[in-house]
Design an enzyme around this catalytic site. Structure first.
Site, PDB file in Angstrom:
ATOM      1  N   ASN A  47      -4.564  -1.660  -4.677  1.00 53.65           N
ATOM      2  CA  ASN A  47      -5.079  -2.982  -4.318  1.00 53.65           C
ATOM      3  C   ASN A  47      -4.749  -3.400  -2.891  1.00 53.65           C
ATOM      4  OD1 ASN A  47      -5.916  -2.954  -6.941  1.00 53.65           O
ATOM      5  ND2 ASN A  47      -4.697  -4.707  -7.603  1.00 53.65           N
ATOM      6  N   HIS A  93      -8.195   6.664 -11.746  1.00 49.05           N
ATOM      7  CA  HIS A  93      -8.157   5.835 -10.543  1.00 49.05           C
ATOM      8  C   HIS A  93      -7.695   6.604  -9.315  1.00 49.05           C
ATOM      9  CE1 HIS A  93      -9.098   1.863  -9.411  1.00 49.05           C
ATOM     10  NE2 HIS A  93      -7.912   1.294  -9.437  1.00 49.05           N
ATOM     11  N   ASN A 135     -11.096  -2.913  -6.446  1.00 52.14           N
ATOM     12  CA  ASN A 135     -10.073  -3.642  -5.695  1.00 52.14           C
ATOM     13  C   ASN A 135      -9.600  -2.897  -4.455  1.00 52.14           C
ATOM     14  OD1 ASN A 135     -10.056  -5.902  -7.353  1.00 52.14           O
ATOM     15  ND2 ASN A 135      -8.535  -5.023  -8.746  1.00 52.14           N
ATOM     16  N   ASP A 168     -12.989   6.268  -6.798  1.00 49.79           N
ATOM     17  CA  ASP A 168     -13.511   6.385  -8.152  1.00 49.79           C
ATOM     18  C   ASP A 168     -14.602   5.343  -8.379  1.00 49.79           C
ATOM     19  OD1 ASP A 168     -10.942   4.705  -8.010  1.00 49.79           O
ATOM     20  OD2 ASP A 168     -11.862   3.970  -9.858  1.00 49.79           O
TER      21      ASP A 168
END
Length: 217
Positions: free
Chosen positions: A82, A35, A128, A107
């Site tokens: 997020n 991530h 997100n 990513d």
């Protein structure tokens, strides 16, 4: 906070500045995870062009400099993934940049590991971090992205667990190669523009995708 004089200097010169934003999560426990490849791309580019990431600005680790006479801002939001838009939105507004001068690195599980794509715009693809960026750009999706393929989770593995897992040795090798390719492409964006660079770069990456299809991830 950067001085008003510095902002005026960077924003009043020609050519117009670019803002590169890499998405990821802050903290050592997230370093090297799938991530966080957006952060890694920022670091790879910063190292390649000699821009130090030594400032905190708009909730981001931040660097600024010139690449072949073109002003560039680099940012790694420290808000956690997020809430990435809480940093990238204010940064674009602070420098009064049109969104077509903001490239977001992230990513992407829909691309094979180590394969990249450079696009003028797009949706959030259930990412997100991108959702937050779009929200803080007032719903505007017309900003470029550098998509960094990380592959899909094996079997029935939870995608969230996959994202927060570190790469195995083979995948790490692919990502390291991709970071060098991406950093070079970003330099080309600054000198040749997004449209020409994306056309050539995406063609090269399609051939790379074909070569990797028979190789283990």
């Amino acid at each position: 906070m950067l001085s008003r004089l510095s902002r005026h200097y960077f924003c009043s010169i020609s050519p117009q500045p670019w803002l590169f934003v890499g998405l990821g999560n802050p903290g050592d426990k997230f370093k090297g995870t799938r991530h966080n490849v957006g952060f890694e791309m920022i670091d790879a580019f910063a190292e390649a062009v000699g821009i130090p990431m030594d400032t905190v600005h708009c909730k981001a680790l931040f660097g600024k400099g010139f690449v072949n006479g073109v002003p560039v801002f680099l940012a790694k939001p420290q808000t956690y993934m997020n809430l990435s838009g809480e940093s990238s939105g204010p940064l674009a507004a602070y420098y009064k940049l049109p969104l077509n001068r903001v490239i977001v690195f992230h990513d992407d599980m829909n691309l094979p590991c180590g394969v990249l794509r450079l696009h003028h715009n797009g949706g959030h693809g259930s990412h997100n971090g991108l959702k937050s960026v779009i929200h803080n750009f007032r719903g505007n999706t017309l900003f470029p992205r550098l998509r960094i393929g990380i592959g899909r989770p094996p079997g029935q593995m939870d995608p969230k667990a996959f994202l927060l897992q570190k790469f195995n040795a083979a995948a790490r090798e692919r990502i390291d190669a991709a970071l060098k390719e991406g950093a070079y492409a970003l330099e080309q964006v600054l000198s040749k523009g997004l449209t020409e660079t994306a056309r050539r770069f995406n063609t090269d990456q399609k051939y790379k995708h074909i070569r990797l299809q028979t190789m283990p991830t």
